[in-house]
Write a protein that holds these residues in place. Structure first.
Motif, PDB file in Angstrom:
ATOM      1  N   SER A 233       0.560  -1.131   0.028  1.00  0.00           N
ATOM      2  CA  SER A 233      -0.116   0.132  -0.024  1.00  0.00           C
ATOM      3  C   SER A 233       1.058   1.276   0.036  1.00  0.00           C
ATOM      4  O   SER A 233       0.313   2.398  -0.379  1.00  0.00           O
ATOM      5  CB  SER A 233      -0.893  -0.191   1.191  1.00  0.00           C
ATOM      6  N   GLY A 234       2.060   1.098   0.404  1.00  0.00           N
ATOM      7  CA  GLY A 234       2.914   2.488   0.525  1.00  0.00           C
ATOM      8  C   GLY A 234       2.706   3.179   1.814  1.00  0.00           C
ATOM      9  O   GLY A 234       3.245   4.044   2.034  1.00  0.00           O
ATOM     10  N   ARG A 235       2.082   2.588   2.761  1.00  0.00           N
ATOM     11  CA  ARG A 235       1.540   3.277   3.943  1.00  0.00           C
ATOM     12  C   ARG A 235       2.616   3.049   4.917  1.00  0.00           C
ATOM     13  O   ARG A 235       2.998   2.064   5.138  1.00  0.00           O
ATOM     14  CB  ARG A 235       0.304   2.982   4.374  1.00  0.00           C
ATOM     15  N   LYS A 236       2.645   3.988   5.809  1.00  0.00           N
ATOM     16  CA  LYS A 236       3.620   3.762   7.081  1.00  0.00           C
ATOM     17  C   LYS A 236       3.026   2.733   7.954  1.00  0.00           C
ATOM     18  O   LYS A 236       1.896   2.829   8.198  1.00  0.00           O
ATOM     19  CB  LYS A 236       3.682   5.286   7.592  1.00  0.00           C
ATOM     20  N   PRO A 237       3.803   1.961   8.507  1.00  0.00           N
ATOM     21  CA  PRO A 237       3.376   0.805   9.385  1.00  0.00           C
ATOM     22  C   PRO A 237       3.027   1.510  10.770  1.00  0.00           C
ATOM     23  O   PRO A 237       3.587   2.593  11.033  1.00  0.00           O
ATOM     24  CB  PRO A 237       4.349   0.026   9.457  1.00  0.00           C
ATOM     25  N   LEU A 238       2.193   0.763  11.579  1.00  0.00           N
ATOM     26  CA  LEU A 238       1.754   1.364  12.968  1.00  0.00           C
ATOM     27  C   LEU A 238       3.028   1.339  13.693  1.00  0.00           C
ATOM     28  O   LEU A 238       3.855   0.402  13.518  1.00  0.00           O
ATOM     29  CB  LEU A 238       0.501   0.543  13.253  1.00  0.00           C
ATOM     30  N   PRO A 239       3.104   2.125  14.801  1.00  0.00           N
ATOM     31  CA  PRO A 239       4.143   2.178  15.768  1.00  0.00           C
ATOM     32  C   PRO A 239       4.111   0.776  16.637  1.00  0.00           C
ATOM     33  O   PRO A 239       2.886   0.173  16.493  1.00  0.00           O
ATOM     34  CB  PRO A 239       3.716   3.220  16.643  1.00  0.00           C
ATOM     35  N   VAL A 240       5.123   0.300  17.286  1.00  0.00           N
ATOM     36  CA  VAL A 240       5.056  -0.806  18.168  1.00  0.00           C
ATOM     37  C   VAL A 240       3.806  -0.567  19.079  1.00  0.00           C
ATOM     38  O   VAL A 240       3.708   0.558  19.785  1.00  0.00           O
ATOM     39  CB  VAL A 240       6.339  -0.769  18.879  1.00  0.00           C
ATOM     40  N   ARG A 241       3.139  -1.671  19.287  1.00  0.00           N
ATOM     41  CA  ARG A 241       1.972  -1.536  20.469  1.00  0.00           C
ATOM     42  C   ARG A 241       2.152  -2.794  21.435  1.00  0.00           C
ATOM     43  O   ARG A 241       2.657  -3.895  20.955  1.00  0.00           O
ATOM     44  CB  ARG A 241       0.685  -1.954  19.608  1.00  0.00           C
ATOM     45  N   PRO A 242       1.963  -2.546  22.609  1.00  0.00           N
ATOM     46  CA  PRO A 242       2.329  -3.495  23.665  1.00  0.00           C
ATOM     47  C   PRO A 242       1.642  -4.817  23.388  1.00  0.00           C
ATOM     48  O   PRO A 242       2.479  -5.821  23.620  1.00  0.00           O
ATOM     49  CB  PRO A 242       1.486  -3.038  25.022  1.00  0.00           C
ATOM     50  N   GLY A 243       0.410  -4.871  23.091  1.00  0.00           N
ATOM     51  CA  GLY A 243      -0.187  -6.180  22.858  1.00  0.00           C
ATOM     52  C   GLY A 243       0.365  -6.894  21.767  1.00  0.00           C
ATOM     53  O   GLY A 243       0.715  -8.018  21.652  1.00  0.00           O
ATOM     54  N   MET A 244       0.470  -6.422  20.790  1.00  0.00           N
ATOM     55  CA  MET A 244       1.235  -7.026  19.418  1.00  0.00           C
ATOM     56  C   MET A 244       2.541  -7.250  19.727  1.00  0.00           C
ATOM     57  O   MET A 244       3.011  -8.259  18.944  1.00  0.00           O
ATOM     58  CB  MET A 244       0.834  -5.957  18.355  1.00  0.00           C
ATOM     59  N   TRP A 271      13.135 -13.241  29.103  1.00  0.00           N
ATOM     60  CA  TRP A 271      13.531 -11.921  30.100  1.00  0.00           C
ATOM     61  C   TRP A 271      12.451 -10.774  29.273  1.00  0.00           C
ATOM     62  O   TRP A 271      11.947  -9.955  30.172  1.00  0.00           O
ATOM     63  CB  TRP A 271      14.834 -11.793  29.881  1.00  0.00           C
ATOM     64  N   VAL A 272      12.828 -10.799  28.043  1.00  0.00           N
ATOM     65  CA  VAL A 272      11.954  -9.506  27.484  1.00  0.00           C
ATOM     66  C   VAL A 272      10.349  -9.629  27.911  1.00  0.00           C
ATOM     67  O   VAL A 272      10.008  -8.619  28.147  1.00  0.00           O
ATOM     68  CB  VAL A 272      12.068  -9.404  26.049  1.00  0.00           C
ATOM     69  N   HIS A 273       9.864 -10.787  27.763  1.00  0.00           N
ATOM     70  CA  HIS A 273       8.516 -10.927  27.886  1.00  0.00           C
ATOM     71  C   HIS A 273       7.992 -10.456  29.419  1.00  0.00           C
ATOM     72  O   HIS A 273       7.246  -9.710  29.769  1.00  0.00           O
ATOM     73  CB  HIS A 273       7.981 -12.235  27.827  1.00  0.00           C
ATOM     74  N   GLN A 274       8.852 -11.060  30.263  1.00  0.00           N
ATOM     75  CA  GLN A 274       8.647 -10.925  31.798  1.00  0.00           C
ATOM     76  C   GLN A 274       8.650  -9.380  32.121  1.00  0.00           C
ATOM     77  O   GLN A 274       7.956  -8.755  33.008  1.00  0.00           O
ATOM     78  CB  GLN A 274       9.708 -11.727  32.445  1.00  0.00           C
ATOM     79  N   ASN A 275       9.860  -8.705  31.804  1.00  0.00           N
ATOM     80  CA  ASN A 275       9.962  -7.270  31.956  1.00  0.00           C
ATOM     81  C   ASN A 275       8.966  -6.448  31.401  1.00  0.00           C
ATOM     82  O   ASN A 275       8.483  -5.450  31.804  1.00  0.00           O
ATOM     83  CB  ASN A 275      11.465  -6.892  31.504  1.00  0.00           C
ATOM     84  N   THR A 276       8.562  -6.847  30.178  1.00  0.00           N
ATOM     85  CA  THR A 276       7.279  -6.025  29.704  1.00  0.00           C
ATOM     86  C   THR A 276       6.134  -6.140  30.255  1.00  0.00           C
ATOM     87  O   THR A 276       5.533  -5.020  30.484  1.00  0.00           O
ATOM     88  CB  THR A 276       7.181  -6.482  27.990  1.00  0.00           C
ATOM     89  N   LEU A 277       5.862  -7.342  30.831  1.00  0.00           N
ATOM     90  CA  LEU A 277       4.532  -7.367  31.778  1.00  0.00           C
ATOM     91  C   LEU A 277       4.927  -6.601  32.980  1.00  0.00           C
ATOM     92  O   LEU A 277       3.704  -5.793  33.465  1.00  0.00           O
ATOM     93  CB  LEU A 277       4.305  -8.731  32.226  1.00  0.00           C
ATOM     94  N   GLN A 278       5.947  -6.551  33.538  1.00  0.00           N
ATOM     95  CA  GLN A 278       6.181  -5.774  34.806  1.00  0.00           C
ATOM     96  C   GLN A 278       6.170  -4.297  34.530  1.00  0.00           C
ATOM     97  O   GLN A 278       5.484  -3.499  35.157  1.00  0.00           O
ATOM     98  CB  GLN A 278       7.776  -5.985  35.347  1.00  0.00           C
TER      99      GLN A 278
END
Length: 285
Positions: A233-244, A271-278
């Protein structure tokens, strides 16, 4: 809070419940948006009394609306108002066991419906998907709470983040999340990586939002492929989202474990998963 203030708040709650209970079905959809706007104005004016009154009214409206919802939606409403992680886990356990009447902290009776953990997880995920598909997230606290609810309900189902029932069915992983995750795993776990995650979860750096009207897209979900591939589509992607982002971490982890190549990378991702939840717990309440 002294007795006069406590009595006044109780009187406001009783009055709100009496009026709202009769009128909740007649309220227009814009009423809650207007309430949120008025609460923001009161906060800006540092008018604590007006803000408190408006929040009582909002809480009462939400309570009445929640009671008209299916059991798993009611449970999500309760979990969104439960700051402590241990208390949410206890609530989920009781709900999964069939619900019932339980005594609250102040001796009050708490009525919990019975609900299916998978229904709770899927409902939270549906709400997340709707919020995260927009260019601008309207409420980051609510978003963080929904992510926590989804992840905690999934974890309690047995399979945790690798449970096949949790697969959102992504054919390609979103470019923004993959690029950010690639950047994280290239660094040693620690304060720097945690700080990077926190900034993104708060909507900064890779998580920074753009205007709703940018490139003519409003509320459209845009999923691009892995690093560097051009968008059709040439469109800019969405920014990083917590759930995704957590969905992406789980998907990559699942691929690592399926290939029996677990090691430093898998430990790093966990480690990334655990710290993101915290971090989301800190943002949510």
């Amino acid at each position: 809070m002294n007795m006069d203030e406590a009595s006044e708040e109780l009187a406001v709650q009783l009055a709100a419940q009496g009026v709202i209970g009769k009128r909740v079905d007649e309220m227009e959809s814009g009423f809650m948006m207007a309430l949120d706007y008025m609460i923001q104005l009161a906060e800006r004016d540092q008018d604590d009394k007006r803000k408190s009154l408006l929040e009582v009214i909002k809480e009462t409206v939400l309570s009445h609306l929640t009671k008209k919802c299916p059991p798993h939606v009611q449970v999500i409403g309760l979990l969104c108002r439960t700051p402590e992680k241990e208390s949410r886990h206890e609530l989920l356990r009781r709900v999964a066991a069939g619900g019932g009447v339980f005594e609250g902290e102040n001796g009050t009776k708490l009525h919990l419906p019975g609900a299916n953990l998978n229904d709770i997880s899927n409902q939270a995920d549906d709400l997340l998907e709707t919020m995260e598909s927009r260019r601008v997230v309207p409420d980051r606290k609510l978003l963080a709470r929904l992510v926590l609810i989804r992840e905690e309900a999934r974890n309690m189902m047995g399979g945790g983040i690798l449970d096949e029932r949790n697969d959102r069915g992504l054919s390609t992983l979103p470019e923004s999340e993959v690029n950010f995750l690639t950047k994280l795993v290239a660094l040693r776990p620690g304060k720097t990586v945690r700080s990077m995650i926190k900034r993104v979860m708060q909507g900064e750096d890779e998580g920074a939002e753009t205007s709703e009207s940018e490139d003519g897209v409003v509320g459209e979900k845009i999923l691009k492929g892995v690093a560097g591939r051009g968008s059709v589509s040439g469109r800019k992607p969405l920014p990083v989202r917590p759930g995704m982002f957590l969905e992406t971490v789980s998907k990559v982890l699942g691929g690592i474990y399926a290939g029996n190549t677990s090691g430093v990378t898998a430990q790093h991702l966990e480690w990334v998963h655990q710290n993101t939840l915290q971090i989301l717990q800190e943002i949510a309440f």
